[in-house]
Motif scaffolding. Structure first.
Motif, PDB file in Angstrom:
ATOM      1  N   HIS A 196       0.834  -1.218  -0.033  1.00 46.85           N
ATOM      2  CA  HIS A 196       0.032   0.076   0.227  1.00 46.85           C
ATOM      3  C   HIS A 196       0.910   1.259  -0.085  1.00 46.85           C
ATOM      4  CE1 HIS A 196      -3.052   3.129   1.449  1.00 46.85           C
ATOM      5  NE2 HIS A 196      -3.990   2.026   0.842  1.00 46.85           N
ATOM      6  N   VAL A 197       0.172   2.229  -0.513  1.00 48.65           N
ATOM      7  CA  VAL A 197       1.085   3.501  -0.609  1.00 48.65           C
ATOM      8  C   VAL A 197       1.510   4.017   0.543  1.00 48.65           C
ATOM      9  CG1 VAL A 197      -0.603   5.087  -1.003  1.00 48.65           C
ATOM     10  CG2 VAL A 197       1.620   5.541  -2.213  1.00 48.65           C
ATOM     11  N   LEU A 198       0.568   3.823   1.560  1.00 52.40           N
ATOM     12  CA  LEU A 198       1.003   4.323   3.149  1.00 52.40           C
ATOM     13  C   LEU A 198       1.575   3.293   3.889  1.00 52.40           C
ATOM     14  CD1 LEU A 198      -2.535   6.253   3.987  1.00 52.40           C
ATOM     15  CD2 LEU A 198      -0.462   7.137   2.962  1.00 52.40           C
ATOM     16  N   THR A 199       2.388   2.380   3.199  1.00 53.86           N
ATOM     17  CA  THR A 199       3.359   1.610   3.808  1.00 53.86           C
ATOM     18  C   THR A 199       4.241   2.601   4.583  1.00 53.86           C
ATOM     19  OG1 THR A 199       2.952  -0.371   2.385  1.00 53.86           O
ATOM     20  CG2 THR A 199       5.060  -0.080   3.824  1.00 53.86           C
ATOM     21  N   HIS A 200       4.136   2.310   5.971  1.00 53.60           N
ATOM     22  CA  HIS A 200       4.971   3.146   6.884  1.00 53.60           C
ATOM     23  C   HIS A 200       6.581   3.453   6.569  1.00 53.60           C
ATOM     24  CE1 HIS A 200       6.693   4.886  10.500  1.00 53.60           C
ATOM     25  NE2 HIS A 200       5.337   5.442  10.823  1.00 53.60           N
ATOM     26  N   THR A 201       7.085   2.401   6.183  1.00 55.61           N
ATOM     27  CA  THR A 201       8.573   2.456   5.867  1.00 55.61           C
ATOM     28  C   THR A 201       8.729   3.208   4.519  1.00 55.61           C
ATOM     29  OG1 THR A 201       9.246   0.462   6.822  1.00 55.61           O
ATOM     30  CG2 THR A 201      10.658   1.182   4.831  1.00 55.61           C
ATOM     31  N   LEU A 202       7.581   3.096   3.441  1.00 54.96           N
ATOM     32  CA  LEU A 202       7.684   3.754   2.366  1.00 54.96           C
ATOM     33  C   LEU A 202       7.776   5.387   2.406  1.00 54.96           C
ATOM     34  CD1 LEU A 202       7.926   3.490  -0.921  1.00 54.96           C
ATOM     35  CD2 LEU A 202       5.264   3.232  -0.948  1.00 54.96           C
ATOM     36  N   GLN A 203       6.899   5.896   3.492  1.00 51.12           N
ATOM     37  CA  GLN A 203       6.592   7.084   3.850  1.00 51.12           C
ATOM     38  C   GLN A 203       7.858   7.814   4.499  1.00 51.12           C
ATOM     39  OE1 GLN A 203       3.948   9.369   3.012  1.00 51.12           O
ATOM     40  NE2 GLN A 203       2.829   7.553   1.728  1.00 51.12           N
ATOM     41  N   TYR A 204       8.394   6.899   5.570  1.00 51.72           N
ATOM     42  CA  TYR A 204       9.050   7.479   6.579  1.00 51.72           C
ATOM     43  C   TYR A 204      10.659   6.944   6.507  1.00 51.72           C
ATOM     44  CZ  TYR A 204       5.050   9.296   8.667  1.00 51.72           C
ATOM     45  OH  TYR A 204       3.849  10.072   8.823  1.00 51.72           O
ATOM     46  N   GLY A 205      10.709   5.740   5.782  1.00 47.87           N
ATOM     47  CA  GLY A 205      12.285   5.593   5.602  1.00 47.87           C
ATOM     48  C   GLY A 205      12.848   4.421   6.390  1.00 47.87           C
ATOM     49  N   LEU A 206      11.991   3.962   7.697  1.00 42.93           N
ATOM     50  CA  LEU A 206      12.627   3.060   8.688  1.00 42.93           C
ATOM     51  C   LEU A 206      12.316   1.795   8.253  1.00 42.93           C
ATOM     52  CD1 LEU A 206      14.048   2.245  11.102  1.00 42.93           C
ATOM     53  CD2 LEU A 206      12.153   2.901  12.479  1.00 42.93           C
ATOM     54  N   GLY A 207      13.166   1.379   7.498  1.00 46.98           N
ATOM     55  CA  GLY A 207      13.252  -0.181   7.180  1.00 46.98           C
ATOM     56  C   GLY A 207      14.700  -0.708   7.214  1.00 46.98           C
ATOM     57  N   ARG A 238      18.197  -9.735  -2.004  1.00 47.32           N
ATOM     58  CA  ARG A 238      17.582  -8.225  -0.980  1.00 47.32           C
ATOM     59  C   ARG A 238      16.468  -8.769  -0.066  1.00 47.32           C
ATOM     60  NH1 ARG A 238      18.066  -3.109  -1.802  1.00 47.32           N
ATOM     61  NH2 ARG A 238      20.293  -3.486  -1.980  1.00 47.32           N
ATOM     62  N   PRO A 239      17.092  -9.299   0.934  1.00 45.98           N
ATOM     63  CA  PRO A 239      16.198  -9.293   2.175  1.00 45.98           C
ATOM     64  C   PRO A 239      15.760  -7.753   2.621  1.00 45.98           C
ATOM     65  CG  PRO A 239      18.101 -10.642   2.433  1.00 45.98           C
ATOM     66  CD  PRO A 239      18.101  -9.548   1.319  1.00 45.98           C
ATOM     67  N   PHE A 240      14.390  -7.690   3.129  1.00 47.39           N
ATOM     68  CA  PHE A 240      13.966  -6.454   3.442  1.00 47.39           C
ATOM     69  C   PHE A 240      12.737  -6.620   4.485  1.00 47.39           C
ATOM     70  CE2 PHE A 240      11.136  -2.511   1.820  1.00 47.39           C
ATOM     71  CZ  PHE A 240      11.864  -1.831   2.506  1.00 47.39           C
ATOM     72  N   VAL A 241      13.040  -5.852   5.717  1.00 51.48           N
ATOM     73  CA  VAL A 241      12.369  -5.946   6.786  1.00 51.48           C
ATOM     74  C   VAL A 241      11.730  -4.494   6.957  1.00 51.48           C
ATOM     75  CG1 VAL A 241      12.139  -6.063   9.014  1.00 51.48           C
ATOM     76  CG2 VAL A 241      13.613  -7.541   7.926  1.00 51.48           C
ATOM     77  N   TYR A 242      10.216  -4.466   6.927  1.00 53.23           N
ATOM     78  CA  TYR A 242       9.689  -2.901   6.896  1.00 53.23           C
ATOM     79  C   TYR A 242       8.619  -2.813   7.494  1.00 53.23           C
ATOM     80  CZ  TYR A 242       6.876  -5.083   3.049  1.00 53.23           C
ATOM     81  OH  TYR A 242       6.042  -6.121   2.470  1.00 53.23           O
ATOM     82  N   ILE A 243       8.020  -1.680   8.140  1.00 52.77           N
ATOM     83  CA  ILE A 243       7.028  -1.453   8.937  1.00 52.77           C
ATOM     84  C   ILE A 243       5.973  -1.132   7.649  1.00 52.77           C
ATOM     85  CG2 ILE A 243       5.835   0.255  10.579  1.00 52.77           C
ATOM     86  CD1 ILE A 243       8.908   0.977  11.394  1.00 52.77           C
ATOM     87  N   GLY A 244       4.784  -1.876   8.094  1.00 53.73           N
ATOM     88  CA  GLY A 244       3.904  -2.169   7.067  1.00 53.73           C
ATOM     89  C   GLY A 244       2.676  -1.112   7.248  1.00 53.73           C
ATOM     90  N   TYR A 245       1.728  -1.379   6.391  1.00 51.89           N
ATOM     91  CA  TYR A 245       0.472  -0.380   6.492  1.00 51.89           C
ATOM     92  C   TYR A 245      -0.341  -0.641   7.943  1.00 51.89           C
ATOM     93  CZ  TYR A 245      -4.234   0.943   5.312  1.00 51.89           C
ATOM     94  OH  TYR A 245      -5.523   1.520   5.012  1.00 51.89           O
ATOM     95  N   PHE A 281      16.732  -0.961  16.022  1.00 57.16           N
ATOM     96  CA  PHE A 281      15.662  -0.077  15.658  1.00 57.16           C
ATOM     97  C   PHE A 281      14.263  -0.527  16.296  1.00 57.16           C
ATOM     98  CE2 PHE A 281      18.809   1.523  13.153  1.00 57.16           C
ATOM     99  CZ  PHE A 281      18.718   2.652  13.058  1.00 57.16           C
ATOM    100  N   GLN A 282      14.271  -1.450  17.327  1.00 51.13           N
ATOM    101  CA  GLN A 282      13.268  -1.925  17.917  1.00 51.13           C
ATOM    102  C   GLN A 282      12.105  -2.598  16.928  1.00 51.13           C
ATOM    103  OE1 GLN A 282      13.092   1.873  20.255  1.00 51.13           O
ATOM    104  NE2 GLN A 282      13.328   0.214  22.310  1.00 51.13           N
ATOM    105  N   MET A 283      12.398  -3.125  16.052  1.00 48.97           N
ATOM    106  CA  MET A 283      11.588  -3.781  15.007  1.00 48.97           C
ATOM    107  C   MET A 283      11.746  -5.229  15.335  1.00 48.97           C
ATOM    108  SD  MET A 283      12.846  -1.812  11.734  1.00 48.97           S
ATOM    109  CE  MET A 283      11.628  -2.235  10.547  1.00 48.97           C
TER     110      MET A 283
END
Ligand code: PPE
Length: 304
Positions: free
Chosen positions: A23-34, A97-104, A67-69
């Motif tokens: 989703h475009v509002l995926t947190h990491t996409l907006q704020y860069g913490l991934g 490319r493994p990627f851990v991100y904060i989701g929607y 980063f407490q994820m």
């Protein structure tokens, strides 16, 4: 364009490449913490093998921890996902490319309740700084942008947002006609490249930046072990840009960049302007190792 493959691993499932969407509002996409990793898999006589898989997954979990994820998978799960991703896509040599991100979920900076998502993608990716660069060396520019202060960004983590700084530096260097950027730290000492660690050679002894402002590179670690085994003197010690100018040899190291010689910095030729002896020696052992030709380092390979 990225070389498309068939499947991408997302949160426990292999999905079609074209369906690996967020989703475009995926947190990491907006704020860069991934947090993410870059890993390579190479062709060997015994089939494809992933280089230092365990260490990369370990660093991924360390990045997330800082980063407490909380990653909702075990290290073994992620290692298996990486191996599966290479296998199902039938890849012989690739970048992973493994990627851990904060989701929607919630928006705003404090979104502790959002899901932590994990994906693993793999694709064929050639030399990062060009085949000619690996063979003949690249031209580097000291950036006007500095590496982040250790208390603004913690460099033990490999975090998506940090790469804004790297992209600024890289765009500047390429805009000025160079191949790659070199960043200094907040005190003015050499830190690292936009996406690489750096080594210099003077009088047959090697120096590399200590672990302050830099990413703790796994290629860097491999090179340090190889140099030690070869009896080459090596110290982790900070150095200035003019020491780099007058070094006999210099090179960048990284998963994507592998070992890329530096032939020029800020319009000053390094050594003879070609990959030097020590660089070539380390390159040969490194490339033989990743291609499964060095028994001594066979524990660094995970076969598919
Ligand atoms: N420093 C930085 C800033 C960095 O991004 C990398 C890897 C390294 C050092 C070397 O680390 P290692 O790969 O563990 O030896 N950069 C990754 C991302 C490059 C990209 O453009 O994407 C990589 O090489 O995979």
């Amino acid at each position: 364009m990225v070389n498309k493959t068939e499947k991408i691993w997302m949160d426990g499932e292999l999905v079609d490449w074209d369906d690996a969407k967020v989703h475009v509002l995926t947190h990491t996409l907006q704020y860069g913490l991934g947090v993410f990793e870059g890993i390579r898999c190479y062709k060997t006589p015994k089939g494809p093998a992933i280089f230092r898989l365990r260490e990369h997954v370990h660093r991924l979990f360390d990045s997330a921890y800082i980063f407490q994820m909380e990653i909702p998978f075990s290290k073994q799960d992620v290692e298996k996902a990486i191996v599966d991703c290479v296998r199902v896509n039938g890849l012989q040599e690739c970048y992973i490319r493994p990627f851990v991100y904060i989701g929607y979920g919630a928006m705003g900076l404090y979104a502790k309740g959002n899901p932590i998502n994990v994906s693993v993608s793999a694709w064929e990716w050639g030399s990062y700084l060009g085949e000619d660069g690996v063979k003949n060396g690249i031209r580097v520019k000291t950036s006007s942008f500095i590496r982040n202060h250790v208390n603004s960004n913690m460099s033990r983590g490999k975090v998506s947002g940090y790469y804004v700084n790297s992209q600024l530096a890289k765009r500047e260097a390429i805009g000025l006609g160079f191949d790659e950027a070199l960043l200094l730290d907040t005190e003015g000492y050499v830190s690292e490249g936009a996406g690489e660690n750096i080594f210099i050679v003077r009088n047959a002894s090697i120096k590399t930046t200590p672990l302050t402002s830099i990413l703790e590179g796994i290629t860097r670690d491999s090179i340090m072990k190889i140099a030690k085994d070869e009896g080459i003197q090596l110290e982790e010690r900070r150095f200035t840009r003019d020491e780099l100018y007058i070094s006999d040899e210099a090179f960048f190291s990284g998963t994507a960049a592998e070992i890329t010689p530096i032939r020029e910095v800020d319009n000053r030729t390094i050594g003879i302007g070609k990959p030097g002896k020590v660089t070539q020696q380390l390159q040969k052992i490194f490339f033989d190792t990743v291609h499964g030709l060095v028994d001594k380092y066979s524990s660094w390979l995970t076969y598919i």
